[in-house]
Design an enzyme around this catalytic site. Structure first.
Site, PDB file in Angstrom:
ATOM      1  N   ARG A  82       0.872  -1.231  -0.098  1.00 11.36           N
ATOM      2  CA  ARG A  82      -0.109  -0.074  -0.173  1.00 11.36           C
ATOM      3  C   ARG A  82       0.765   1.304  -0.053  1.00 11.36           C
ATOM      4  O   ARG A  82       0.670   2.181   0.562  1.00 11.36           O
ATOM      5  CB  ARG A  82      -0.924   0.022   1.237  1.00 11.36           C
ATOM      6  CG  ARG A  82      -1.965  -1.003   1.289  1.00 11.36           C
ATOM      7  CD  ARG A  82      -2.973  -0.920   0.079  1.00 11.36           C
ATOM      8  NE  ARG A  82      -4.052  -1.792   0.299  1.00 11.36           N
ATOM      9  CZ  ARG A  82      -4.282  -3.068   0.175  1.00 11.36           C
ATOM     10  NH1 ARG A  82      -3.229  -3.837  -0.392  1.00 11.36           N
ATOM     11  NH2 ARG A  82      -5.295  -3.873   0.515  1.00 11.36           N
TER      12      ARG A  82
ATOM     13  N   SER B 104     -10.406   0.003   4.302  1.00 13.76           N
ATOM     14  CA  SER B 104      -9.520  -0.187   5.376  1.00 13.76           C
ATOM     15  C   SER B 104      -8.849   1.155   5.739  1.00 13.76           C
ATOM     16  O   SER B 104      -8.270   1.952   4.985  1.00 13.76           O
ATOM     17  CB  SER B 104      -8.365  -0.951   5.086  1.00 13.76           C
ATOM     18  OG  SER B 104      -8.815  -2.347   4.563  1.00 13.76           O
TER      19      SER B 104
ATOM     20  N   GLU C 116      -4.112   4.021   6.480  1.00 14.58           N
ATOM     21  CA  GLU C 116      -4.010   3.555   5.085  1.00 14.58           C
ATOM     22  C   GLU C 116      -4.617   4.733   4.126  1.00 14.58           C
ATOM     23  O   GLU C 116      -4.170   5.351   3.335  1.00 14.58           O
ATOM     24  CB  GLU C 116      -4.773   2.342   4.607  1.00 14.58           C
ATOM     25  CG  GLU C 116      -4.371   1.849   3.136  1.00 14.58           C
ATOM     26  CD  GLU C 116      -5.389   0.967   2.842  1.00 14.58           C
ATOM     27  OE1 GLU C 116      -5.991   1.359   1.687  1.00 14.58           O
ATOM     28  OE2 GLU C 116      -5.407   0.025   3.071  1.00 14.58           O
TER      29      GLU C 116
HETATM   30  N1  EPU Z   1     -11.098  -9.895  11.207  1.00 13.88           N
HETATM   31  C1  EPU Z   1     -11.502  -9.943  12.166  1.00 13.88           C
HETATM   32  N2  EPU Z   1     -12.774  -9.070  12.661  1.00 13.88           N
HETATM   33  C2  EPU Z   1     -12.954  -8.156  11.698  1.00 13.88           C
HETATM   34  C3  EPU Z   1     -12.788  -8.240  10.344  1.00 13.88           C
HETATM   35  C4  EPU Z   1     -11.628  -9.126  10.168  1.00 13.88           C
HETATM   36  O1  EPU Z   1     -11.081 -10.616  13.290  1.00 13.88           O
HETATM   37  O2  EPU Z   1     -13.742  -7.382  12.056  1.00 13.88           O
HETATM   38  C5  EPU Z   1      -9.847 -10.825  10.770  1.00 13.88           C
HETATM   39  C6  EPU Z   1     -10.514 -11.878   9.470  1.00 13.88           C
HETATM   40  O3  EPU Z   1     -10.950 -13.035  10.125  1.00 13.88           O
HETATM   41  C7  EPU Z   1      -9.142 -12.145   8.848  1.00 13.88           C
HETATM   42  C8  EPU Z   1      -8.327 -10.978   9.296  1.00 13.88           C
HETATM   43  O4  EPU Z   1      -8.700 -10.239  10.215  1.00 13.88           O
HETATM   44  O5  EPU Z   1      -8.397 -13.332   9.789  1.00 13.88           O
HETATM   45  C9  EPU Z   1      -8.094 -10.215   7.840  1.00 13.88           C
HETATM   46  O6  EPU Z   1      -9.424  -9.497   7.450  1.00 13.88           O
HETATM   47  P1  EPU Z   1      -9.699  -9.484   5.854  1.00 13.88           P
HETATM   48  O7  EPU Z   1      -9.631 -10.727   5.338  1.00 13.88           O
HETATM   49  O8  EPU Z   1     -11.148  -8.849   5.793  1.00 13.88           O
HETATM   50  O9  EPU Z   1      -8.751  -8.666   5.275  1.00 13.88           O
HETATM   51  P2  EPU Z   1      -7.874  -7.097   5.785  1.00 13.88           P
HETATM   52  O10 EPU Z   1      -6.656  -7.580   6.444  1.00 13.88           O
HETATM   53  O11 EPU Z   1      -9.005  -6.530   6.849  1.00 13.88           O
HETATM   54  C10 EPU Z   1      -6.969  -6.468   3.797  1.00 13.88           C
HETATM   55  C11 EPU Z   1      -6.685  -5.209   2.937  1.00 13.88           C
HETATM   56  C12 EPU Z   1      -8.388  -5.120   2.191  1.00 13.88           C
HETATM   57  C13 EPU Z   1      -8.495  -6.181   1.107  1.00 13.88           C
HETATM   58  C14 EPU Z   1      -8.471  -7.473   1.996  1.00 13.88           C
HETATM   59  C15 EPU Z   1      -8.907  -8.863   1.286  1.00 13.88           C
HETATM   60  C16 EPU Z   1      -5.136  -3.725   4.046  1.00 13.88           C
HETATM   61  C17 EPU Z   1      -5.260  -2.632   5.015  1.00 13.88           C
HETATM   62  N3  EPU Z   1      -6.708  -4.209   3.697  1.00 13.88           N
HETATM   63  O12 EPU Z   1      -7.842  -6.098   4.422  1.00 13.88           O
HETATM   64  O13 EPU Z   1      -8.045  -3.989   1.397  1.00 13.88           O
HETATM   65  O14 EPU Z   1      -9.719  -6.182   0.537  1.00 13.88           O
HETATM   66  O15 EPU Z   1      -7.415  -7.668   2.723  1.00 13.88           O
HETATM   67  O16 EPU Z   1      -7.362  -8.920   0.437  1.00 13.88           O
HETATM   68  O17 EPU Z   1      -4.356  -4.454   3.538  1.00 13.88           O
HETATM   69  C18 EPU Z   1      -8.565  -1.493   1.474  1.00 13.88           C
HETATM   70  O18 EPU Z   1      -7.291  -1.485   1.210  1.00 13.88           O
HETATM   71  O19 EPU Z   1      -9.265  -0.442   1.344  1.00 13.88           O
HETATM   72  C19 EPU Z   1      -9.108  -2.626   1.571  1.00 13.88           C
HETATM   73  C20 EPU Z   1     -10.367  -3.036   1.796  1.00 13.88           C
END
Ligand code: EPU
Length: 335
Positions: free
Chosen positions: A163, A234, A331
């Site tokens: 990012r 995010s 971010e």
């Molecule tokens: N999780 C929780 N609680 C929550 C949400 C998620 O415990 O409320 C846990 C999930 O179970 C999972 C982990 O956190 O184990 C990661 O969650 P998720 O797969 O939703 O991905 P993320 O790390 O929160 C990142 C990107 C997203 C992208 C997703 C899918 C970043 C900052 N964000 O989110 O990108 O869509 O992975 O690849 O890297 C963005 O950049 O705006 C964005 C939405």
């Protein structure tokens, strides 16, 4: 259309949080000639400049005293050479993903439904569901505000990271992306590494269209639609910590998930998990709230100001620092 600079512009239609701040001046940029005029205008009045696509990753916390360049350049072109494509900065990213699918150009299906423009994609090095823009990036054309010159920038010039890119740093911030060239694949190359994507396909063959549909379905199930409720995806980046730190944290939180990075000594932790653990889902401050279904997403539920959203975010990051000793980085760009 004659190039025009508007004054005292309400920014609520120009940012996906829908917060209502004002810009002293805003120019709708359709081509490089508009940029030259805008640059002269800002120079003559000594105005600061802010570059904006669809405002899907920017939080305005105050009025902007300078000139906003609203990037609205258009055009998508399949280039000679298998799988090469150039798109103008003002094109909508998701529409580009669909265009690629329709034209049998594969690879970016996993990046479906990411809000924002093509020009913003390299700034953030957008990524989702196991794919990052840099994997397909060839070069971009940029306008250098300092000199008024056009520049071609290679992948190495852009200094992509998680990012992140040169455009988020000075002097990178003085560069306006005009178009982006990608190298896509003529053959389907399904990338199903992200936990959940494979399950969403329910045993069906992973055609690009099915991957696209599955990614759209996952996003719709987890993330609020900015058209319906103001948000910028995010809010924080996922933090990177040492393996030693992970082991220490797992003494108290044995189920803390972690992902490997390119560096064997470092791991990435899900900020959403940390925030969720501390009970942030659904918490509110003024008109701002943490989304009920995803702890990393801040939403504007009821006429939030940028400050409401920022204060909520600051409380969240303080709690993560206190509980886990981890400093979250935003971010979203704060303007
Ligand atoms: N999780 C929780 N609680 C929550 C949400 C998620 O415990 O409320 C846990 C999930 O179970 C999972 C982990 O956190 O184990 C990661 O969650 P998720 O797969 O939703 O991905 P993320 O790390 O929160 C990142 C990107 C997203 C992208 C997703 C899918 C970043 C900052 N964000 O989110 O990108 O869509 O992975 O690849 O890297 C963005 O950049 O705006 C964005 C939405």
């Amino acid at each position: 259309m004659v190039f025009k600079i508007q004054e005292q512009v309400d920014l609520s239609p120009y940012n996906s949080f829908g917060v209502s701040q004002k810009a002293a001046y805003l120019a709708d940029i359709q081509d490089a000639a508009d940029l030259r005029e805008a640059r002269e205008f800002a120079g003559s009045k000594r105005l600061p400049i802010l570059i904006l696509g669809q405002g899907s990753n920017t939080l305005f916390i105050k009025d902007f005293p300078g000139l906003i360049l609203h990037m609205n350049t258009r055009g998508r072109e399949i280039l000679p050479g298998a799988g090469m494509l150039r798109a103008a900065a003002g094109e909508n990213w998701h529409e580009l993903v669909k265009f690629c699918l329709q034209n049998s150009l594969y690879g970016i299906e996993n990046l479906a439904l990411i809000p924002g423009t093509v020009g913003a994609a390299p700034i953030q090095n957008i990524g989702a569901y196991g794919v990052e823009l840099e994997q397909f990036f060839v070069e971009l054309e940029a306008f250098e505000l300092k000199t008024g010159e056009l520049r071609h920038m290679s992948k190495a010039d852009c200094e992509f990271a998680y990012r992140d890119s040169i455009f988020k740093q000075d002097p990178g911030q003085k560069l306006v992306v005009l178009s982006v060239t990608l190298q896509l694949c003529a053959e389907p190359t399904p990338q199903l590494g992200y936990a959940g994507l494979q399950e969403a396909l329910q045993g069906e063959e992973a055609t690009p269209q099915r991957v696209f549909d599955a990614v759209c379905a996952i996003r719709k199930s987890k993330l609020p639609d900015p058209e319906l409720i103001g948000n910028a995806g995010s809010f924080f980046k996922n933090p990177v910590v040492s393996r030693t730190k992970l082991l220490k944290l797992r003494e108290s939180y044995p189920d803390l998930p972690a992902w490997d990075t390119d560096d064997p000594d470092l791991v990435k932790l899900p900020a959403a998990w940390l925030l969720d653990k501390k009970g942030w889902k659904g918490k509110t401050r003024g008109g701002a709230a943490v989304h009920e279904d995803h702890a990393l997403v801040l939403v504007n539920t009821a006429g939030a100001t940028g400050e409401d959203i920022l204060l909520l975010a600051q409380d969240m990051s303080s709690s993560i620092l206190q509980s886990f000793g981890i400093a979250l980085q935003t971010e979203v760009r704060i303007a």
